[in-house]
Design an enzyme around this catalytic site. Structure first.
Site, PDB file in Angstrom:
ATOM      1  N   ARG A  89       0.981  -1.161   0.111  1.00 25.84           N
ATOM      2  CA  ARG A  89      -0.063  -0.054  -0.199  1.00 25.84           C
ATOM      3  C   ARG A  89       0.865   1.399   0.153  1.00 25.84           C
ATOM      4  NH1 ARG A  89      -2.404   0.510   6.196  1.00 25.84           N
ATOM      5  NH2 ARG A  89      -0.403   0.529   7.139  1.00 25.84           N
ATOM      6  N   ILE A 133       3.391   4.624  -0.479  1.00 28.78           N
ATOM      7  CA  ILE A 133       4.394   4.765  -1.167  1.00 28.78           C
ATOM      8  C   ILE A 133       4.829   3.546  -1.964  1.00 28.78           C
ATOM      9  CG2 ILE A 133       6.575   5.736  -1.157  1.00 28.78           C
ATOM     10  CD1 ILE A 133       5.626   7.513   1.284  1.00 28.78           C
ATOM     11  N   ASP A 140       9.703 -10.106   6.205  1.00 27.49           N
ATOM     12  CA  ASP A 140       9.586  -9.453   7.297  1.00 27.49           C
ATOM     13  C   ASP A 140      10.932  -8.777   7.417  1.00 27.49           C
ATOM     14  OD1 ASP A 140      10.047  -8.304   9.862  1.00 27.49           O
ATOM     15  OD2 ASP A 140       9.346 -10.054  10.962  1.00 27.49           O
ATOM     16  N   VAL A 141      11.376  -7.569   7.030  1.00 25.68           N
ATOM     17  CA  VAL A 141      12.446  -7.081   6.981  1.00 25.68           C
ATOM     18  C   VAL A 141      13.370  -6.753   8.399  1.00 25.68           C
ATOM     19  CG1 VAL A 141      11.797  -5.509   5.149  1.00 25.68           C
ATOM     20  CG2 VAL A 141      11.795  -4.446   7.345  1.00 25.68           C
ATOM     21  N   ASN A 175      11.699   0.571   1.123  1.00 28.75           N
ATOM     22  CA  ASN A 175      10.341   1.481   1.701  1.00 28.75           C
ATOM     23  C   ASN A 175       9.921   1.050   2.869  1.00 28.75           C
ATOM     24  OD1 ASN A 175       8.027   3.183   0.976  1.00 28.75           O
ATOM     25  ND2 ASN A 175       7.187   1.176   1.100  1.00 28.75           N
ATOM     26  N   TYR A 192      10.794   7.517  16.003  1.00 26.80           N
ATOM     27  CA  TYR A 192      10.839   7.726  14.473  1.00 26.80           C
ATOM     28  C   TYR A 192      11.653   8.794  13.807  1.00 26.80           C
ATOM     29  CZ  TYR A 192       8.678   8.392   9.977  1.00 26.80           C
ATOM     30  OH  TYR A 192       8.297   8.365   8.551  1.00 26.80           O
ATOM     31  N   LYS A 233      14.648   7.704  10.925  1.00 26.17           N
ATOM     32  CA  LYS A 233      14.898   8.223   9.811  1.00 26.17           C
ATOM     33  C   LYS A 233      16.037   9.163   9.534  1.00 26.17           C
ATOM     34  CE  LYS A 233      11.129   6.416   8.099  1.00 26.17           C
ATOM     35  NZ  LYS A 233      11.315   5.517   6.846  1.00 26.17           N
TER      36      LYS A 233
END
Length: 257
Positions: free
Chosen positions: A20, A22, A67-68, A94, A162, A166
């Site tokens: 879903r 991006i 699962d990254v 992503n 978060y 990033k």
């Protein structure tokens, strides 16, 4: 000549978090440019539904459950799609998560670890796994998905975990780019603002958040996932062949003030 440089015919792209938002729009953008696309995500049903939407348009799409946060699973995925004569030319790292508004002093260990594990560790596990094969072939393009939150500290919400994750993705991108540039592998990042996706929409419906977000955004709107996907296409293609280590803001002007 110039439009041709954005074409991806004959190339294969692996995209994480592709069910879903991006990720999905990026899969569509790369497929429209001619790439064969491998869409990955954690849960089968939404992933297959997303893939079927693209297949109905005639695009070459495969799926892979991943699962990254599991480094061995990332390595296994890279092996699967880079052995036996096949190869992945493009990685779009992503997959990412946000977290509820939490003051730093109230962030528990598990929440901190989970956000960093998906957003930072998962990005590195995938870059390492797929980048290894790209280095062997001396060609490849990797796009990580950072955030404007890697540049600024958001308000009014508290999201130290978060933001930190990033910012780390941005520096990971630059570090990999520096190491791999002379071996044919480019690594760039896109840094979006608030995007009109399911992950952001719950909070965006609350005026105590959205009003302040829009006050700080010169364009006075959220960005659409297709607008981020277009930048991902550019960074994945030869149109950006002279770029590596770049972090491209798609932020509606948020960071200019």
């Amino acid at each position: 000549m110039y439009l041709q440089r954005q074409q991806l015919v004959g190339r294969t792209a692996f995209i994480t978090g592709a069910a879903r938002g991006i990720g999905y729009c990026t899969a569509e953008a790369l497929a429209e440019a001619g790439a064969s696309v491998i869409m990955s995500d954690m849960i089968s049903e939404p992933l297959e539904h997303a893939a079927d939407r693209l297949r109905s348009k005639g695009y070459d799409v495969k799926t892979h459950i991943l699962d990254v946060t599991k480094p061995l699973a990332c390595t296994d995925a890279a092996v699967r799609f880079n052995e036996g004569g096949s190869s992945v030319d493009i990685l779009i790292a992503n997959a990412g998560i946000s977290w509820k508004d939490t003051r730093a002093e109230d962030v528990d260990d598990a929440s901190w670890a989970r956000v960093l594990d998906v957003n930072l560790n998962g990005t590195f596990w995938c870059c390492r796994a797929f980048g290894t094969y790209m280095l062997q072939r001396e060609r490849g393009a990797i796009v990580t998905v950072g955030s404007m939150s890697g540049f600024i500290s958001n308000k009014p919400q508290n999201q130290v975990h978060y933001n930190a994750s990033k910012a780390a993705v941005h520096h990971l991108t630059k570090s990999l780019a520096g190491e791999w540039a002379d071996r044919g592998v480019r690594v760039n990042s896109v840094a979006p603002t608030y995007v009109n996706t399911p992950m952001s929409n719950v909070t965006a419906k609350l005026p105590e958040y959205n009003d302040i977000w829009m006050e700080g955004t010169p364009m006075k709107r959220m960005i659409e996932p297709e607008e981020v996907a277009s930048v991902n296409l550019f960074l994945a293609s030869d149109a950006s062949s002279g770029m590596t280590g770049a972090v491209v803001l798609v932020d509606g002007g948020y960071t200019v003030w």
